[in-house]
Design a protein around this motif. Structure first.
Motif, PDB file in Angstrom:
ATOM      1  N   VAL A 180      41.056  39.042  46.206  1.00  0.00           N
ATOM      2  CA  VAL A 180      40.155  40.173  46.409  1.00  0.00           C
ATOM      3  C   VAL A 180      38.744  39.605  46.495  1.00  0.00           C
ATOM      4  N   ASP A 181      38.053  39.868  47.578  1.00  0.00           N
ATOM      5  CA  ASP A 181      36.718  39.302  47.798  1.00  0.00           C
ATOM      6  C   ASP A 181      36.738  37.777  47.700  1.00  0.00           C
ATOM      7  N   GLY A 182      37.816  37.180  48.217  1.00  0.00           N
ATOM      8  CA  GLY A 182      37.870  35.732  48.328  1.00  0.00           C
ATOM      9  C   GLY A 182      38.388  34.975  47.126  1.00  0.00           C
ATOM     10  N   ARG A 183      38.891  35.672  46.103  1.00  0.00           N
ATOM     11  CA  ARG A 183      39.433  34.996  44.922  1.00  0.00           C
ATOM     12  C   ARG A 183      40.657  35.748  44.419  1.00  0.00           C
ATOM     13  N   PHE A 184      41.635  34.987  43.918  1.00  0.00           N
ATOM     14  CA  PHE A 184      42.796  35.626  43.314  1.00  0.00           C
ATOM     15  C   PHE A 184      42.338  36.449  42.108  1.00  0.00           C
ATOM     16  N   ARG A 185      42.954  37.611  41.949  1.00  0.00           N
ATOM     17  CA  ARG A 185      42.626  38.505  40.845  1.00  0.00           C
ATOM     18  C   ARG A 185      43.646  38.311  39.721  1.00  0.00           C
ATOM     19  N   VAL A 186      43.190  38.252  38.474  1.00  0.00           N
ATOM     20  CA  VAL A 186      44.074  38.073  37.325  1.00  0.00           C
ATOM     21  C   VAL A 186      43.784  39.151  36.288  1.00  0.00           C
ATOM     22  N   LEU A 187      44.852  39.725  35.727  1.00  0.00           N
ATOM     23  CA  LEU A 187      44.765  40.653  34.604  1.00  0.00           C
ATOM     24  C   LEU A 187      45.353  39.983  33.371  1.00  0.00           C
ATOM     25  N   THR A 188      44.915  40.406  32.190  1.00  0.00           N
ATOM     26  CA  THR A 188      45.441  39.869  30.951  1.00  0.00           C
ATOM     27  C   THR A 188      45.802  41.004  30.005  1.00  0.00           C
TER      28      THR A 188
END
Length: 349
Positions: free
Chosen positions: A149-157
């Motif tokens: 998203v917007d050029g970077r992988f998105r991570v949730l924790t």
């Protein structure tokens, strides 16, 4: 299925190699179970020889508590049209399932009563996010990842077993390559080992990479692999025995019988990767280590299943059936799942 039978089969392989045709030496085989569904099952979580969960098309969640003799089906409310591509189970009652897709099709559901009821724990609100996989370090701490998203992988924790989720700041994630994404093929594009190490498998770009974290997903570094990459190719899954020893599998799902640059091995936590001496004959989407026999790992894909007894250096095909994902429980029980409701337990041939 009993742990002793599985171990006997794998020990026989490890000590004696694969027997010639007609030999009485037992070898591993998949024993199919009757799941009662034709849904494709790409999510799988092996708890033990008796307990396993699987998930897939049309909001399907399956659970067995008797070693695959019977399966109970449930569907989280609102997921009837969704693809539940990943499921992580902690015991026979508690599991977390992830649906994939753009925008609000990406959701996380949680049950604590064996699937009798489900709670929606997360619904994606970002139009350009597309969540692919989850992984848990323990019963409380876990991660979920989205395509860039917007050029970077998105991570949730999560720190409460998947009941609530929060976004990890983008600053610790390196830029994605043009066209890079994760493959939601087996629930194994995000994997963990120990209490702090995590890996994201990627493809689609100019290079197939593995992103590595040593702080529970707060910061990441990117490393090139030896696997082929392209619009339908890359690293589909990884498995790490510990923070150092790992296997990456993949290839090109548009060319499932091609086996060029479809597997890599690392001994330094994913910083560098080498090709095996012999390799599976086709694209592979799932891989797992055996929890007791340290050199033993299993890879699966649409054209067959393979085993290594030397830590990933050499591979031998032992089954020609189609599977998408594979997992072994803490007691040594191994399961595989895939198309047309196929779920199998590893047994003696």
């Amino acid at each position: 299925m009993r742990r002793s039978l599985i171990l006997a089969a794998l020990v026989a392989v490890a000590l004696g190699g694969f027997p010639a045709v007609g030999s009485a030496t037992p070898t591993p085989t998949w024993h199919l179970t009757d799941t009662g569904t034709d849904a494709r099952l790409r999510g799988l979580s092996a708890v033990s020889a008796r307990v396993a969960w699987a998930s897939g098309q049309r909001g399907t969640v399956l659970r067995t508590t008797d070693g695959g003799r019977t399966w109970q089906r449930s569907t989280p409310p609102g997921s009837e049209t969704l693809e539940l591509r990943d499921i992580e189970a902690f015991d026979e009652r508690t599991a977390v399932a992830l649906s994939i897709g753009p925008a609000d099709q990406s959701r996380v559901y949680r049950t604590t009563d064996g699937g009798a009821t489900w709670t929606e724990a997360f619904r994606n609100a970002e139009p350009t996010a597309f969540y692919d996989c989850m992984a848990f370090f323990d019963r409380n701490h876990g991660l979920a990842m989205s395509d860039p998203v917007d050029g970077r992988f998105r991570v949730l924790t999560t720190s409460d077993g998947g009941a609530t989720w929060e976004r990890v700041p983008d600053e610790g994630m390196p830029p994605a390559l043009e066209g890079e994404f994760g493959f939601a093929a087996s629930g194994q594009c995000l994997t963990v080992a120990g209490g702090r190490h995590a890996w994201i498998a990627t493809g689609g770009g100019a290079r197939a990479r593995v992103l590595r974290s040593t702080d529970r997903g707060r910061t990441w570094t990117a490393h090139d692999t030896v696997l082929a990459s392209g619009p339908s190719a890359g690293v589909f899954a990884t498995a790490f025995r510990d923070k150092s020893s790992g296997i990456a599998v993949g290839g090109d799902f548009a060319n499932p019988t091609g086996s060029v640059d479809a597997l890599g091995v690392t001994r330094d936590g994913g910083r560098t990767w080498t090709r095996p001496e012999t390799f599976p004959q086709g694209y592979r989407s799932g891989v797992t280590w055996h929890p007791f026999l340290r050199p033993v790992a299993i890879a699966v894909g649409p054209t067959g299943s393979d085993i290594t007894i030397d830590g990933g250096v050499n591979w031998h095909q032992f089954d020609a059936g189609t599977f998408d994902t594979v997992d072994c429980g803490r007691d040594g029980a191994c399961w595989a799942a895939g198309a047309r409701g196929r779920v199998a337990a590893l047994r003696l041939g």
